[in-house]
Design a protein around this motif. Structure first.
Motif, PDB file in Angstrom:
ATOM      1  N   CYS A 117       3.076  33.811  -9.767  1.00 18.63           N
ATOM      2  CA  CYS A 117       3.902  33.617  -8.581  1.00 18.63           C
ATOM      3  C   CYS A 117       2.978  33.346  -7.390  1.00 18.63           C
ATOM      4  N   HIS A 122       8.680  33.853  -7.591  1.00 10.79           N
ATOM      5  CA  HIS A 122       9.861  34.679  -7.864  1.00 10.79           C
ATOM      6  C   HIS A 122      10.957  34.261  -6.885  1.00 10.79           C
ATOM      7  N   ASP A 123      12.181  34.238  -7.341  1.00  4.33           N
ATOM      8  CA  ASP A 123      13.305  33.838  -6.495  1.00  4.33           C
ATOM      9  C   ASP A 123      13.793  35.036  -5.684  1.00  4.33           C
ATOM     10  N   THR A 124      12.891  35.593  -4.884  1.00  2.00           N
ATOM     11  CA  THR A 124      13.217  36.731  -4.022  1.00  2.00           C
ATOM     12  C   THR A 124      12.823  36.388  -2.590  1.00  2.00           C
ATOM     13  N   GLU A 163      11.165  38.120  -0.460  1.00  2.00           N
ATOM     14  CA  GLU A 163       9.786  38.538  -0.168  1.00  2.00           C
ATOM     15  C   GLU A 163       8.769  37.510  -0.664  1.00  2.00           C
ATOM     16  N   CYS A 164       8.909  37.077  -1.906  1.00  2.03           N
ATOM     17  CA  CYS A 164       7.939  36.147  -2.484  1.00  2.03           C
ATOM     18  C   CYS A 164       8.002  34.770  -1.821  1.00  2.03           C
ATOM     19  N   HIS A 220      17.546  29.210  -0.001  1.00  2.00           N
ATOM     20  CA  HIS A 220      17.232  30.614  -0.197  1.00  2.00           C
ATOM     21  C   HIS A 220      18.110  31.513   0.678  1.00  2.00           C
ATOM     22  N   GLY A 249      20.777  34.236  -0.881  1.00  4.98           N
ATOM     23  CA  GLY A 249      20.430  35.647  -0.863  1.00  4.98           C
ATOM     24  C   GLY A 249      20.016  36.135   0.436  1.00  4.98           C
TER      25      GLY A 249
END
Length: 104
Positions: free
Chosen positions: A28, A66-68, A70-71, A100, A104
């Motif tokens: 990542c 990562h699909d977050t 933070e990342c 994004h 989320g």
């Protein structure tokens, strides 16, 4: 680790999937953690615009994240996509930021 030992190490870190097949491991660009390819989102550049490649089929160099929040935020802040995708000049990151934020 370099050479043959690095390749052995990568093979050992690959996780088993259905049918005994191995799932490739990617890093990542946001958190620098290694994870299976299926748990990361591939991102590519098309005409200077950073776009997600959810099916991982678009041509060209890709970066994995990562699909977050933070990342993705870390990767954007650190300009990790520019380095990983080996592009010169600025990238239009509004598309990935918009997608994004919507998801989320």
């Amino acid at each position: 680790m370099t050479g043959r030992h690095a390749a052995v190490s990568v093979r050992r870190e690959q996780s088993a999937t259905r049918g005994g097949r191995m799932d490739p491991v990617r890093t990542c660009v946001g958190c620098r953690a290694r994870a299976s390819r299926s748990s990361l989102l591939r991102v590519v550049v098309r005409d200077g615009v950073l776009i997600p490649d959810e099916k991982a089929v678009l041509p060209g160099r890709g970066a994995w994240v990562h699909d977050t929040p933070e990342c993705i935020d870390n990767a954007l802040r650190r300009r990790a996509f520019v380095r990983a995708l080996r592009v010169s000049g600025p990238l239009d990151t509004q598309t990935i930021q918009h997608i994004h934020q919507r998801n989320g």
